[in-house]
Design a protein around this motif. Structure first.
Motif, PDB file in Angstrom:
ATOM      1  N   SER A 115      29.272  34.350  45.877  1.00  0.00           N
ATOM      2  CA  SER A 115      28.356  34.696  44.793  1.00  0.00           C
ATOM      3  C   SER A 115      29.153  35.062  43.553  1.00  0.00           C
ATOM      4  O   SER A 115      30.384  35.108  43.569  1.00  0.00           O
ATOM      5  CB  SER A 115      27.495  35.897  45.206  1.00  0.00           C
ATOM      6  N   TRP A 116      28.437  35.366  42.497  1.00  0.00           N
ATOM      7  CA  TRP A 116      29.060  35.793  41.254  1.00  0.00           C
ATOM      8  C   TRP A 116      29.867  37.068  41.470  1.00  0.00           C
ATOM      9  O   TRP A 116      30.935  37.249  40.893  1.00  0.00           O
ATOM     10  CB  TRP A 116      27.982  35.984  40.190  1.00  0.00           C
ATOM     11  N   LYS A 117      29.389  37.966  42.321  1.00  0.00           N
ATOM     12  CA  LYS A 117      30.111  39.203  42.636  1.00  0.00           C
ATOM     13  C   LYS A 117      31.500  38.873  43.179  1.00  0.00           C
ATOM     14  O   LYS A 117      32.504  39.435  42.732  1.00  0.00           O
ATOM     15  CB  LYS A 117      29.327  40.043  43.644  1.00  0.00           C
ATOM     16  N   THR A 143      33.148  36.059  42.803  1.00  0.00           N
ATOM     17  CA  THR A 143      33.891  35.387  41.743  1.00  0.00           C
ATOM     18  C   THR A 143      34.548  36.418  40.824  1.00  0.00           C
ATOM     19  O   THR A 143      35.730  36.312  40.498  1.00  0.00           O
ATOM     20  CB  THR A 143      32.962  34.448  40.959  1.00  0.00           C
ATOM     21  N   SER A 156      33.015  29.633  38.010  1.00  0.00           N
ATOM     22  CA  SER A 156      31.596  29.347  38.059  1.00  0.00           C
ATOM     23  C   SER A 156      30.971  30.329  39.037  1.00  0.00           C
ATOM     24  O   SER A 156      31.637  31.250  39.503  1.00  0.00           O
ATOM     25  CB  SER A 156      31.367  27.898  38.498  1.00  0.00           C
ATOM     26  N   TYR A 157      29.731  30.146  39.370  1.00  0.00           N
ATOM     27  CA  TYR A 157      29.012  31.093  40.218  1.00  0.00           C
ATOM     28  C   TYR A 157      29.732  31.362  41.539  1.00  0.00           C
ATOM     29  O   TYR A 157      29.864  32.507  41.943  1.00  0.00           O
ATOM     30  CB  TYR A 157      27.596  30.577  40.483  1.00  0.00           C
TER      31      TYR A 157
END
Length: 131
Positions: free
Chosen positions: A45-47, A49, A72-73
């Motif tokens: 997830s973005w977390k 990343t 990216s995401y």
């Protein structure tokens, strides 16, 4: 391969053959492409990343060597090349190794540790997709 730090020329670029051999032996998930050594980290997830980006940023700043990062995401690509030397140097390989060691660390995989790692199977806690 142990390297004598007194014999390292930080601006000596390595040949493509030297780089390929070192990557194969020490950093198999990294690749040489377009004059950079590169590694893509998959995240959940973005977390995750952001965690990878911040980790790479901390290590790079501490080493006074600055990678290019694309994100990216659910992935982060890290690219290393010594701009002042205009090529891949020992600095790049050593920073890649430190990044790999820290980002790839899996506490739950270590026997006999109190650091169990994040819960498996619960996506609220997932962040890195380990190779």
């Amino acid at each position: 391969m142990a390297i004598d730090p007194d014999k390292i020329d930080p601006k000596k670029t390595l040949s493509d053959q030297e780089i390929a051999a070192r990557l194969a032996a020490e950093l198999p998930a990294w690749r040489l492409e377009d004059g950079w050594i590169r590694r893509t980290y998959r995240t959940s997830s973005w977390k995750g990343t952001l965690m990878v980006i911040n980790t790479v940023g901390h290590l790079a700043e501490a080493a006074w060597h600055h990678p290019d990062i694309t994100a990216s995401y659910a992935w982060v690509e890290v690219r290393l090349m010594s701009h002042d030397a205009k090529g891949i140097t020992e600095r790049d390989l050593q920073l890649a190794k430190k990044i790999e060691d820290v980002v790839g660390w899996q506490p739950g995989a270590e026997p006999g540790t109190a650091l169990a790692g994040t819960p498996h199977g619960d996506l609220r806690f997932a962040y890195i997709k380990y190779d």
